[in-house]
Design a protein around this motif. Structure first.
Motif, PDB file in Angstrom:
ATOM      1  N   ASP A  50      -5.910  -2.216 -16.774  1.00  0.00           N
ATOM      2  CA  ASP A  50      -4.568  -1.647 -16.762  1.00  0.00           C
ATOM      3  C   ASP A  50      -4.411  -0.706 -15.572  1.00  0.00           C
ATOM      4  OD1 ASP A  50      -3.819  -2.838 -19.281  1.00  0.00           O
ATOM      5  OD2 ASP A  50      -5.104  -1.365 -20.242  1.00  0.00           O
ATOM      6  N   PHE A  51      -3.305  -0.849 -14.851  1.00  0.00           N
ATOM      7  CA  PHE A  51      -3.043  -0.006 -13.687  1.00  0.00           C
ATOM      8  C   PHE A  51      -1.630   0.569 -13.767  1.00  0.00           C
ATOM      9  CE2 PHE A  51      -6.079  -3.220 -12.354  1.00  0.00           C
ATOM     10  CZ  PHE A  51      -7.020  -2.502 -11.628  1.00  0.00           C
ATOM     11  N   VAL A  52      -1.444   1.720 -13.127  1.00  0.00           N
ATOM     12  CA  VAL A  52      -0.113   2.280 -12.898  1.00  0.00           C
ATOM     13  C   VAL A  52      -0.012   2.634 -11.425  1.00  0.00           C
ATOM     14  CG1 VAL A  52       1.412   4.250 -13.294  1.00  0.00           C
ATOM     15  CG2 VAL A  52       0.319   3.131 -15.235  1.00  0.00           C
ATOM     16  N   PHE A  53       1.085   2.199 -10.784  1.00  0.00           N
ATOM     17  CA  PHE A  53       1.356   2.494  -9.386  1.00  0.00           C
ATOM     18  C   PHE A  53       2.612   3.359  -9.309  1.00  0.00           C
ATOM     19  CE2 PHE A  53      -0.316  -2.075  -8.568  1.00  0.00           C
ATOM     20  CZ  PHE A  53      -1.629  -1.637  -8.707  1.00  0.00           C
ATOM     21  N   ALA A  54       2.512   4.526  -8.703  1.00  0.00           N
ATOM     22  CA  ALA A  54       3.680   5.369  -8.452  1.00  0.00           C
ATOM     23  C   ALA A  54       4.134   5.138  -7.017  1.00  0.00           C
ATOM     24  CB  ALA A  54       3.348   6.835  -8.671  1.00  0.00           C
ATOM     25  N   VAL A  55       5.432   4.904  -6.835  1.00  0.00           N
ATOM     26  CA  VAL A  55       5.974   4.562  -5.512  1.00  0.00           C
ATOM     27  C   VAL A  55       7.190   5.430  -5.220  1.00  0.00           C
ATOM     28  CG1 VAL A  55       5.134   2.205  -5.709  1.00  0.00           C
ATOM     29  CG2 VAL A  55       7.464   2.715  -6.418  1.00  0.00           C
ATOM     30  N   GLN A  58       0.794  -1.232   0.000  1.00  0.00           N
ATOM     31  CA  GLN A  58       0.000   0.000   0.000  1.00  0.00           C
ATOM     32  C   GLN A  58       0.827   1.283   0.000  1.00  0.00           C
ATOM     33  OE1 GLN A  58      -3.585  -0.131  -0.309  1.00  0.00           O
ATOM     34  NE2 GLN A  58      -2.714  -2.095  -0.960  1.00  0.00           N
ATOM     35  N   GLU A  59       2.136   1.181  -0.074  1.00  0.00           N
ATOM     36  CA  GLU A  59       3.001   2.368  -0.070  1.00  0.00           C
ATOM     37  C   GLU A  59       2.990   3.009  -1.462  1.00  0.00           C
ATOM     38  OE1 GLU A  59       3.619  -0.477   1.260  1.00  0.00           O
ATOM     39  OE2 GLU A  59       3.805   0.030   3.377  1.00  0.00           O
ATOM     40  N   LEU A  60       1.866   3.633  -1.815  1.00  0.00           N
ATOM     41  CA  LEU A  60       1.675   4.217  -3.152  1.00  0.00           C
ATOM     42  C   LEU A  60       1.446   5.719  -3.038  1.00  0.00           C
ATOM     43  CD1 LEU A  60      -0.877   1.571  -4.518  1.00  0.00           C
ATOM     44  CD2 LEU A  60       1.590   1.608  -4.923  1.00  0.00           C
ATOM     45  N   SER A  61       2.156   6.495  -3.848  1.00  0.00           N
ATOM     46  CA  SER A  61       1.882   7.931  -3.898  1.00  0.00           C
ATOM     47  C   SER A  61       0.739   8.233  -4.857  1.00  0.00           C
ATOM     48  CB  SER A  61       3.143   8.700  -4.318  1.00  0.00           C
ATOM     49  OG  SER A  61       3.599   8.279  -5.596  1.00  0.00           O
ATOM     50  N   LEU A  62       0.544   7.339  -5.844  1.00  0.00           N
ATOM     51  CA  LEU A  62      -0.554   7.486  -6.806  1.00  0.00           C
ATOM     52  C   LEU A  62      -0.835   6.128  -7.413  1.00  0.00           C
ATOM     53  CD1 LEU A  62      -2.423   9.442  -8.544  1.00  0.00           C
ATOM     54  CD2 LEU A  62      -0.575   9.427 -10.225  1.00  0.00           C
ATOM     55  N   ALA A  63      -2.106   5.818  -7.577  1.00  0.00           N
ATOM     56  CA  ALA A  63      -2.500   4.605  -8.297  1.00  0.00           C
ATOM     57  C   ALA A  63      -3.701   4.953  -9.154  1.00  0.00           C
ATOM     58  CB  ALA A  63      -2.853   3.476  -7.332  1.00  0.00           C
ATOM     59  N   PHE A  64      -3.661   4.549 -10.411  1.00  0.00           N
ATOM     60  CA  PHE A  64      -4.802   4.808 -11.281  1.00  0.00           C
ATOM     61  C   PHE A  64      -5.004   3.652 -12.253  1.00  0.00           C
ATOM     62  CE2 PHE A  64      -1.220   6.813 -13.528  1.00  0.00           C
ATOM     63  CZ  PHE A  64      -1.397   6.397 -14.847  1.00  0.00           C
ATOM     64  N   ALA A  65      -6.240   3.525 -12.715  1.00  0.00           N
ATOM     65  CA  ALA A  65      -6.611   2.534 -13.722  1.00  0.00           C
ATOM     66  C   ALA A  65      -6.964   3.268 -15.004  1.00  0.00           C
ATOM     67  CB  ALA A  65      -7.791   1.700 -13.238  1.00  0.00           C
ATOM     68  N   TYR A  66      -6.694   2.633 -16.136  1.00  0.00           N
ATOM     69  CA  TYR A  66      -6.940   3.297 -17.420  1.00  0.00           C
ATOM     70  C   TYR A  66      -7.256   2.249 -18.475  1.00  0.00           C
ATOM     71  CZ  TYR A  66      -2.203   1.777 -18.740  1.00  0.00           C
ATOM     72  OH  TYR A  66      -1.097   1.024 -19.026  1.00  0.00           O
ATOM     73  N   GLY A  67      -7.618   2.694 -19.661  1.00  0.00           N
ATOM     74  CA  GLY A  67      -7.807   1.787 -20.790  1.00  0.00           C
ATOM     75  C   GLY A  67      -9.241   1.349 -20.975  1.00  0.00           C
ATOM     76  N   SER A  68      -9.425   0.436 -21.922  1.00  0.00           N
ATOM     77  CA  SER A  68     -10.756   0.012 -22.342  1.00  0.00           C
ATOM     78  C   SER A  68     -11.487  -0.813 -21.288  1.00  0.00           C
ATOM     79  CB  SER A  68     -10.665  -0.792 -23.645  1.00  0.00           C
ATOM     80  OG  SER A  68      -9.857  -1.952 -23.462  1.00  0.00           O
ATOM     81  N   GLY A  69     -10.757  -1.329 -20.312  1.00  0.00           N
ATOM     82  CA  GLY A  69     -11.405  -2.042 -19.225  1.00  0.00           C
ATOM     83  C   GLY A  69     -12.009  -1.108 -18.190  1.00  0.00           C
ATOM     84  N   VAL A  70     -11.680   0.189 -18.305  1.00  0.00           N
ATOM     85  CA  VAL A  70     -12.142   1.184 -17.346  1.00  0.00           C
ATOM     86  C   VAL A  70     -13.121   2.158 -17.995  1.00  0.00           C
ATOM     87  CG1 VAL A  70     -11.419   2.909 -15.650  1.00  0.00           C
ATOM     88  CG2 VAL A  70      -9.897   0.996 -16.208  1.00  0.00           C
ATOM     89  N   PHE A  71     -12.754   2.662 -19.175  1.00  0.00           N
ATOM     90  CA  PHE A  71     -13.606   3.589 -19.923  1.00  0.00           C
ATOM     91  C   PHE A  71     -13.979   2.958 -21.261  1.00  0.00           C
ATOM     92  CE2 PHE A  71     -11.211   6.266 -17.040  1.00  0.00           C
ATOM     93  CZ  PHE A  71     -12.188   7.084 -16.516  1.00  0.00           C
ATOM     94  N   ARG A  72     -15.249   2.960 -21.533  1.00  0.00           N
ATOM     95  CA  ARG A  72     -15.746   2.313 -22.734  1.00  0.00           C
ATOM     96  C   ARG A  72     -15.178   2.981 -23.986  1.00  0.00           C
ATOM     97  NH1 ARG A  72     -21.055   2.236 -21.387  1.00  0.00           N
ATOM     98  NH2 ARG A  72     -20.491   0.531 -19.987  1.00  0.00           N
ATOM     99  N   GLN A  73     -14.847   2.193 -24.978  1.00  0.00           N
ATOM    100  CA  GLN A  73     -14.348   2.701 -26.251  1.00  0.00           C
ATOM    101  C   GLN A  73     -15.284   2.291 -27.377  1.00  0.00           C
ATOM    102  OE1 GLN A  73     -10.218   1.700 -26.909  1.00  0.00           O
ATOM    103  NE2 GLN A  73      -9.561   2.529 -24.943  1.00  0.00           N
ATOM    104  N   THR A  74     -15.241   3.072 -28.462  1.00  0.00           N
ATOM    105  CA  THR A  74     -16.076   2.773 -29.616  1.00  0.00           C
ATOM    106  C   THR A  74     -15.794   1.365 -30.122  1.00  0.00           C
ATOM    107  OG1 THR A  74     -16.075   5.101 -30.261  1.00  0.00           O
ATOM    108  CG2 THR A  74     -16.693   3.511 -31.953  1.00  0.00           C
ATOM    109  N   GLY A  75     -16.857   0.642 -30.457  1.00  0.00           N
ATOM    110  CA  GLY A  75     -16.694  -0.705 -31.001  1.00  0.00           C
ATOM    111  C   GLY A  75     -16.757  -1.800 -29.968  1.00  0.00           C
TER     112      GLY A  75
END
Length: 405
Positions: free
Chosen positions: A51-56, A22-39
């Motif tokens: 998809d995730f990115v963890f800043a430590v 849990q030692e994260l300064s920032l964590a975010f999720a992105y991509g088509s699994g998070v926000f719907r895309q055309t098609g």
């Protein structure tokens, strides 16, 4: 910065996050699994890879703790411990990805980046890799009270608007602006030629205009160089040389340096301000800015895609197999992206050494670092061919750099 994602995903994200240190300064999720895309339909979206990115703050310590909790997530690099993993992380875009991870009933991919490296990318666009992802809608999962990081996140969005303004005409639609912004991190990315959907940017923007508006509406309303007709969805900007010069001076440092290296003839050594003033009067100002962004993205995406061989190939991309035309993906849709990245990496290594990347002399040093790390271990039937290809790529790239220096 936090935006609504696909319905019902918030609890699932928190459950997934609970599996990691849990030692994260920032964590975010992105991509088509998070926000719907055309098609993609809602039923398809909920099965897409997350998809995730963890800043430590301390990459070595975080990887050490994660190896204790989630050792199976790592490729053979786990044999060398957290320090070597962090060294590989520092190459290219400064982020280390574990891919094809089964977590809480979903297939996920997560990248780890140092907080300082992230802040530098957000402020200065050193690689425009994670900064580019944060120019598009993301789902913020956790963020600490780091004031410098918060300022860097806002600076990155303002820089994206400024760069987009320089590449757009005097009058344009709000959707045109978001298309330009969403495309910044794909300029020069080799994956847009091999593997990626050519309409990717359109697919991202079309169904997510409201999310882009939440990110950028305040910036647009406060910007003195734009007339923002929110109700009409139209914008007008100052395209005079004076207006463009102000915008060029507000660009991130790395992009200003790239533009200067393109425009300033060898031996002139004029200062950045003088070169940018010349660019501001150039009718092709937008094209020059585009070339500068491409120069940043090209080198970082090349190294990052090639790192996939080390960080993902040996961890079980079972859907990746050879066929007479190249490589085919025979697994479920959730595994396509990492397999495509591995395919891209191999194609880059085998077929791209004749392309010259003279603007980034650091590339040869990073290849040397990756080859040195890789040559210390062995995987039957895999090491020999890939190591040979990597060394071939390094030597030929080094030769190209020598010829153009």
């Amino acid at each position: 910065m936090a935006l609504p994602a696909l319905s019902g995903s918030g609890v699932q994200f928190r459950r997934i996050l609970a599996h990691f240190p849990q030692e994260l300064s920032l964590a975010f999720a992105y991509g088509s699994g998070v926000f719907r895309q055309t098609g993609t339909t809602p039923s398809q979206s909920v099965h897409n890879m997350l998809d995730f990115v963890f800043a430590v703050d301390d990459s070595v310590t975080w990887h050490m703790m994660n190896l204790l909790k989630n050792r199976s997530h790592y490729s053979f690099l786990k044999l060398f411990g957290p320090k070597h993993i962090s060294n590989i992380q520092g190459c290219g875009a400064g982020i280390y990805y574990n891919t094809l991870v089964q977590c809480n009933g979903r297939m996920i991919k997560y990248g780890v980046i140092g907080t300082d490296a992230l802040i530098e990318d957000l402020f200065h666009w050193k690689t425009l890799y994670v900064a580019g992802r944060l120019q598009k809608p993301v789902k913020i999962l956790t963020q600490n009270e780091n004031g410098k990081l918060q300022a860097a996140l806002l600076s990155n969005l303002k820089s994206a608007v400024t760069a987009a303004f320089l590449m757009l005409p005097e009058s344009f639609s709000e959707e045109d602006l978001y298309m330009q912004i969403a495309g910044l991190s794909y300029c020069g990315d080799f994956r847009m030629i091999i593997g990626e959907d050519r309409s990717k940017v359109l697919n991202i923007v079309k169904p997510n205009v409201p999310h882009f508006q939440k990110l950028y509406s305040n910036i647009l309303q406060e910007c003195p160089q734009v007339v923002y007709k929110h109700q009409l969805g139209r914008l007008e900007i100052d395209k005079s040389p004076e207006g463009q010069f102000m915008q060029l001076m507000a660009l991130p440092r790395t992009l200003q340096q790239k533009i200067t290296s393109f425009v300033d003839p060898p031996g002139k050594n004029r200062d950045v301000e003088e070169v940018l003033l010349k660019v501001a009067h150039d009718p092709d100002c937008g094209l020059v800015v585009h070339q500068g962004i491409s120069g940043i993205v090209r080198s970082s995406s090349l190294i990052q895609s090639s790192k996939t061989i080390l960080t993902a190939a040996a961890s079980g991309c079972t859907g990746w197999q050879a066929d007479p035309t190249g490589f085919s993906d025979c697994s479920a849709n959730t595994a396509k992206e990492p397999c495509r990245d591995i395919t891209t990496a191999l194609l880059l290594i085998l077929h791209l050494p004749y392309c010259c990347y003279s603007e980034n002399t650091l590339i040869s040093l990073e290849w040397q670092n990756i080859i040195f790390t890789y040559s210390n271990f062995s995987i039957t039937g895999f090491k020999k061919s890939v190591t040979y290809s990597m060394k071939k790529m390094y030597k030929m790239t080094k030769g190209c750099l020598r010829k153009t220096s």
